[in-house]
Scaffold this motif. Structure first.
Motif, PDB file in Angstrom:
ATOM      1  N   VAL A  30       1.315  -1.469   0.492  1.00  0.00           N
ATOM      2  CA  VAL A  30       0.164   0.112   0.074  1.00  0.00           C
ATOM      3  C   VAL A  30       0.963   1.184   0.488  1.00  0.00           C
ATOM      4  CG1 VAL A  30      -1.873   1.285   1.059  1.00  0.00           C
ATOM      5  CG2 VAL A  30      -1.887  -1.384   1.642  1.00  0.00           C
ATOM      6  N   PRO A  31       0.771   1.666  -0.805  1.00  0.00           N
ATOM      7  CA  PRO A  31       1.668   3.246  -1.279  1.00  0.00           C
ATOM      8  C   PRO A  31       1.287   4.142   0.065  1.00  0.00           C
ATOM      9  CG  PRO A  31       0.234   3.406  -3.093  1.00  0.00           C
ATOM     10  CD  PRO A  31      -0.446   2.165  -2.220  1.00  0.00           C
ATOM     11  N   VAL A  32       2.367   4.680   0.626  1.00  0.00           N
ATOM     12  CA  VAL A  32       1.685   5.450   1.818  1.00  0.00           C
ATOM     13  C   VAL A  32       1.511   7.203   1.780  1.00  0.00           C
ATOM     14  CG1 VAL A  32       2.313   6.105   4.510  1.00  0.00           C
ATOM     15  CG2 VAL A  32       3.317   4.170   3.211  1.00  0.00           C
ATOM     16  N   ALA A  71       1.679  10.032   2.390  1.00  0.00           N
ATOM     17  CA  ALA A  71       3.044  10.864   3.228  1.00  0.00           C
ATOM     18  C   ALA A  71       4.507  11.918   2.814  1.00  0.00           C
ATOM     19  CB  ALA A  71       3.301  10.464   5.027  1.00  0.00           C
ATOM     20  N   SER A  72       4.388  12.535   3.656  1.00  0.00           N
ATOM     21  CA  SER A  72       6.136  13.031   2.965  1.00  0.00           C
ATOM     22  C   SER A  72       7.149  11.962   2.977  1.00  0.00           C
ATOM     23  CB  SER A  72       6.082  14.838   3.701  1.00  0.00           C
ATOM     24  OG  SER A  72       6.635  14.181   5.251  1.00  0.00           O
ATOM     25  N   ARG A  73       8.526  12.555   2.817  1.00  0.00           N
ATOM     26  CA  ARG A  73       9.509  11.742   2.145  1.00  0.00           C
ATOM     27  C   ARG A  73      10.576  11.074   3.680  1.00  0.00           C
ATOM     28  NH1 ARG A  73      10.237  11.564  -3.440  1.00  0.00           N
ATOM     29  NH2 ARG A  73       8.260  10.789  -3.745  1.00  0.00           N
ATOM     30  N   LYS A  74       9.410  12.021   4.026  1.00  0.00           N
ATOM     31  CA  LYS A  74      10.412  11.755   6.232  1.00  0.00           C
ATOM     32  C   LYS A  74       9.783  10.664   6.679  1.00  0.00           C
ATOM     33  CE  LYS A  74      11.180  17.316   5.644  1.00  0.00           C
ATOM     34  NZ  LYS A  74      10.680  17.966   5.674  1.00  0.00           N
ATOM     35  N   HIS A  75       8.711  10.286   5.543  1.00  0.00           N
ATOM     36  CA  HIS A  75       8.076   9.176   6.549  1.00  0.00           C
ATOM     37  C   HIS A  75       8.654   7.991   6.580  1.00  0.00           C
ATOM     38  CE1 HIS A  75       3.691   7.176   7.997  1.00  0.00           C
ATOM     39  NE2 HIS A  75       4.467   6.385   7.151  1.00  0.00           N
ATOM     40  N   ARG A  88       9.012   4.559   5.528  1.00  0.00           N
ATOM     41  CA  ARG A  88       8.270   3.513   5.239  1.00  0.00           C
ATOM     42  C   ARG A  88       9.095   2.424   5.253  1.00  0.00           C
ATOM     43  NH1 ARG A  88       7.696   8.158   2.378  1.00  0.00           N
ATOM     44  NH2 ARG A  88       6.003   7.785   1.399  1.00  0.00           N
ATOM     45  N   ARG A 106       9.165  -2.946   1.483  1.00  0.00           N
ATOM     46  CA  ARG A 106       8.704  -3.869   0.918  1.00  0.00           C
ATOM     47  C   ARG A 106       8.383  -4.497   0.227  1.00  0.00           C
ATOM     48  NH1 ARG A 106       5.576   0.520  -3.337  1.00  0.00           N
ATOM     49  NH2 ARG A 106       4.270   0.910  -1.681  1.00  0.00           N
TER      50      ARG A 106
END
Ligand SMILES: Nc1ncnc2c1ncn2[C@@H]1O[C@H](COP(=O)(O)OP(=O)(O)OP(=O)(O)O)[C@@H](O)[C@H]1O
Ligand SMILES: Nc1ncnc2c1ncn2[C@@H]1O[C@H](COP(=O)(O)OP(=O)(O)OP(=O)(O)O)[C@@H](O)[C@H]1O
Ligand SMILES: [Mg+2]
Ligand SMILES: [Mg+2]
Lengths: 332, 327
Positions: free
Chosen positions: A260-262, A264-268, A270, A273
């Motif tokens: 599932v793509p998140v 949120a910004s790149r700071k989040h 992840r 995958r």
């Protein structure tokens, strides 16, 4: 949770595959192949899984719109599989459905009034004919539509408004359970949230139970108390939302959630995958043993031969895997 | 050097029996090599129409490009003669269409349809074309490409058909690829594969990618910059971090609040009130005004234009962004 109102056990629905002019049966689409779950009063159970895994067929068979090949569907204490049509019809009063497509599921030539009141003609004695109009207006108000819209036609409404009409129609017979098959999938995100909130409000006010089917994992997580994950006609994992989402035990659940793509910004940060190889196999020729073994990175010999049963690994958390992930403690 | 693709103040309308549908109303953005720009917007916001206008594929009538400019490496496309335009299409700018899954011809083999690109546009021989098509099928990771060359579209899954469409778009080695909802019809696990594929081919070929989608998750994971569209206009433009961490337009903020998140539970969702606009009757002034929690009387009178926020290049089209979101 209180007592179950819906208990589905070993439900099977196969569709024959026919060939030639004589329509000889050459195989079976094993759309639903031994599915068991239950829904308690006031509870929302989410059903997720990828296209073709059997979600809609499960819903349609529970609703009696498809005849079960085998298995049991007990609703409010009554067995529906093999029951008389009249018993099924009586049960259907308490079990209503909301479909995915707000454009296709409403008759374009009927007014909103007639769409909603139709159920009262099928089940006479629920609402007195003289009260139909006021009751329709009440229902429109409940779902957040202007009660003066009774004489309008579906095309005069937006997608989100049409889905509200579909929900009002489902509420007309004051059901105990609503089976919602992808009720928000066709809606824009800004409008989808309105309908999700409406369903939650109605549940709080009316004590409804939902079987909520969707492929959007975030929406299901948001609305469900418990979640069942399906793969190729089987439930591979079933448990409280927190268990399934935060401590997925089945490799398929893990892969599905990780894909599932998140938003949120790149700071989040992840999670890693897990990229599954290939496509879902055909339900008319599913792999033997564990149905997921052809795509599983943990596959061992036993997975190719023995089908893992759906078993509890921690209280209330069931998984069908020979090598489930170890559950992690979830903070409350 | 000229930027790769520049879209400037693009206006597209459809003159229908019911009235004029103003589908695109002053859209501007640019894309450079190796860059991914996402066009984010809900259904009907003009994403596909703007892409069709760039490709020169708006049927006229009913469609009319009434204003604006589209430049590829400095050359104006909108006034170009059709035969020249045809050379741009596919070779310079290629597109993967939204209804890709039904775009394949059911009576020809998949491989034949890919190889046709080489025969038709490059004058390749049958044999050369087949060789190139198989190579492309391998590039987009269709397993057993030599044998699958002869397969028909119905023998392919949705994800594989989308790979074929991407292969056809890549055939002539375009500098810009416009992908219109390339993964919307796909399951999440297959979506992840296809997005990875797009990322890989972009790294290899270095093209500029215009990614059209309504999915905030796909935007966040894939794009460098975002253009948020509403009623045919750009409401806000910025980098992923700017748009997701500090939206500066009420519509962007509303979108962010509407989506349920896997990690943020039991919070009530915050929908945007009201319904998407009817493009036959776009509200005066700011198109988002009737749904906006920050609206003021002047929003009905003057249509806001994009204004820079800070000096990073981000911009927002809101009269009251300073009050609503601070500096
Ligand atoms: N009437 C039918 N005859 C034959 N096969 C069927 C029939 N209805 C469904 N199937 C098959 O059964 C399988 C399960 O379909 P179903 O519609 O239940 O999936 P789903 O999980 O609801 O998928 P989606 O997410 O795409 O709605 C599919 O392979 C489908 O093609
Ligand atoms: N040929 C046409 N005639 C009339 N109106 C049209 C035509 N093509 C598109 N439109 C209208 O233009 C508007 C923008 O459509 P467009 O297809 O660009 O939306 P979109 O943002 O791509 O939406 P989606 O997410 O649903 O694909 C819509 O209101 C659409 O109905
Ligand atoms: Mg379905
Ligand atoms: Mg579109």
């Amino acid at each position: 949770m209180s007592e179950p109102i819906l208990e589905v056990a070993n439900l099977v629905k196969h569709f024959p595959v026919t060939k030639g002019v004589l329509r000889r049966t050459v195989g079976q689409v094993q759309a639903v192949d031994g599915v068991s779950f239950d829904v308690a009063r006031g509870e929302t159970v989410g059903l997720v899984g990828e296209s073709g895994c059997g979600k809609s067929t499960t819903a349609r068979t529970v609703l009696g719109l498809e005849k079960a090949t085998s298995g049991s569907v007990r609703f409010l204490g009554r067995e529906l599989v093999g029951a008389d049509m009249s018993d099924v019809r009586a049960a259907r009063r308490d079990m209503q459905v909301v479909f995915q497509d707000p454009y296709a599921s409403l008759n374009p030539r009927m007014t909103v009034n007639n769409i909603i009141a139709e159920a009262w003609h099928i089940h006479p004695g629920v609402v007195d004919e003289s009260k139909h109009r006021t009751k329709v207006q009440e229902l429109l108000e409940v779902v957040g539509l202007n009660p003066n819209y009774v004489n309008r036609y579906p095309h005069q409404f937006s997608g989100g408004q049409r889905q509200r009409i579909g929900i009002a129609r489902a509420l007309a017979l004051e059901p105990t359970l609503i089976i919602a098959d992808e009720p928000v999938s066709a809606l824009d995100v800004s409008v989808q949230a309105q309908v999700v909130n409406l369903l939650e409000d109605l549940q709080n006010e009316l004590g409804l139970s939902y079987l909520f089917i969707a492929h959007d994992l975030s929406v299901v997580r948001h609305i469900s108390d418990r979640v069942a994950v399906m793969y190729l006609g089987k439930i591979v994992e079933f448990g409280a939302g927190a268990d399934v989402y935060e401590s997925p035990a089945h490799p398929y659940t893990k892969a599905l959630l990780s894909a599932v793509p998140v938003p949120a910004s790149r700071k989040h940060v992840r999670g890693e995958r897990i990229m599954l190889k290939g496509d879902v196999p055909s339900p008319s020729n599913p792999p033997g043993g564990c149905r997921f073994h052809t795509r599983c990175w943990k596959v061992a010999d036993i997975c190719r031969t023995d089908e893992p049963p759906l078993e509890e690994i921690t209280p209330g958390h069931q998984v069908a895997c020979h090598y489930p992930e170890t559950p992690v403690e979830i903070g409350v | 050097m000229d930027p790769l693709l520049v879209v400037d103040d693009l206006h597209v309308e459809f003159r229908t029996d019911d009235g004029v549908v103003r589908a695109v109303n002053g859209l501007s953005y640019m894309v450079d090599r190796r860059e991914t720009v996402a066009i984010l917007g809900e259904s009907g916001s003009g994403k596909s129409v703007s892409a069709q206008a760039i490709m020169g594929l708006i049927a006229s009538p009913p469609g009319f490009i009434t204003k604006g400019s589209v430049r590829f490496e400095g050359r104006e496309l909108l006034t170009m003669a059709e035969d020249e335009r045809r050379k741009v299409r596919g070779a310079d700018i290629a597109m993967v269409f939204q209804d890709a899954l039904s775009a394949l011809n059911p009576v020809f083999s998949v491989g034949w349809q890919i190889s046709e690109m080489f025969r038709k546009h490059r004058g390749a021989s049958k044999k050369e074309a087949k060789k190139s098509a198989v190579e492309l099928m391998e590039l987009v990771e269709i397993p057993d490409a030599t044998n699958r060359y002869r397969s028909f579209p119905h023998e392919f899954s949705g994800g594989m058909r989308q790979r074929v469409m991407i292969a056809m778009a890549l055939a002539l080695d375009p500098d810009v690829l416009i992908a219109d909802e390339p993964t919307t019809a796909l399951d999440v696990t297959v979506q992840a594969q296809v997005m990875q594929l797009l990322e890989n081919v972009q790294a290899e070929f270095g093209m500029g990618l215009v990614l059209i989608t309504h999915d905030l998750g796909v935007v966040a994971e894939q794009a460098d910059r975002v253009v948020v569209m509403y009623a045919g206009r750009a409401m806000e433009k910025g980098t992923i971090d700017e748009i997701f961490d500090q939206p500066h337009h009420p519509y962007t903020e509303g979108l962010m609040n509407s989506i349920p998140r896997l990690d943020d539970l039991n919070e009530r969702l915050n929908p945007i009130r009201g319904n998407p606009p009817d493009l036959l009757r776009i509200p005066s002034g700011c198109a988002f005004r009737p749904r906006c929690p920050y609206q003021q009387p002047d929003c009905a009178e003057v249509e806001p234009t994009l204004e820079f926020v800070g000096d990073s290049g981000r911009s927002t089209a809101c009269h009251h962004w300073r009050d609503a979101f601070g500096e």
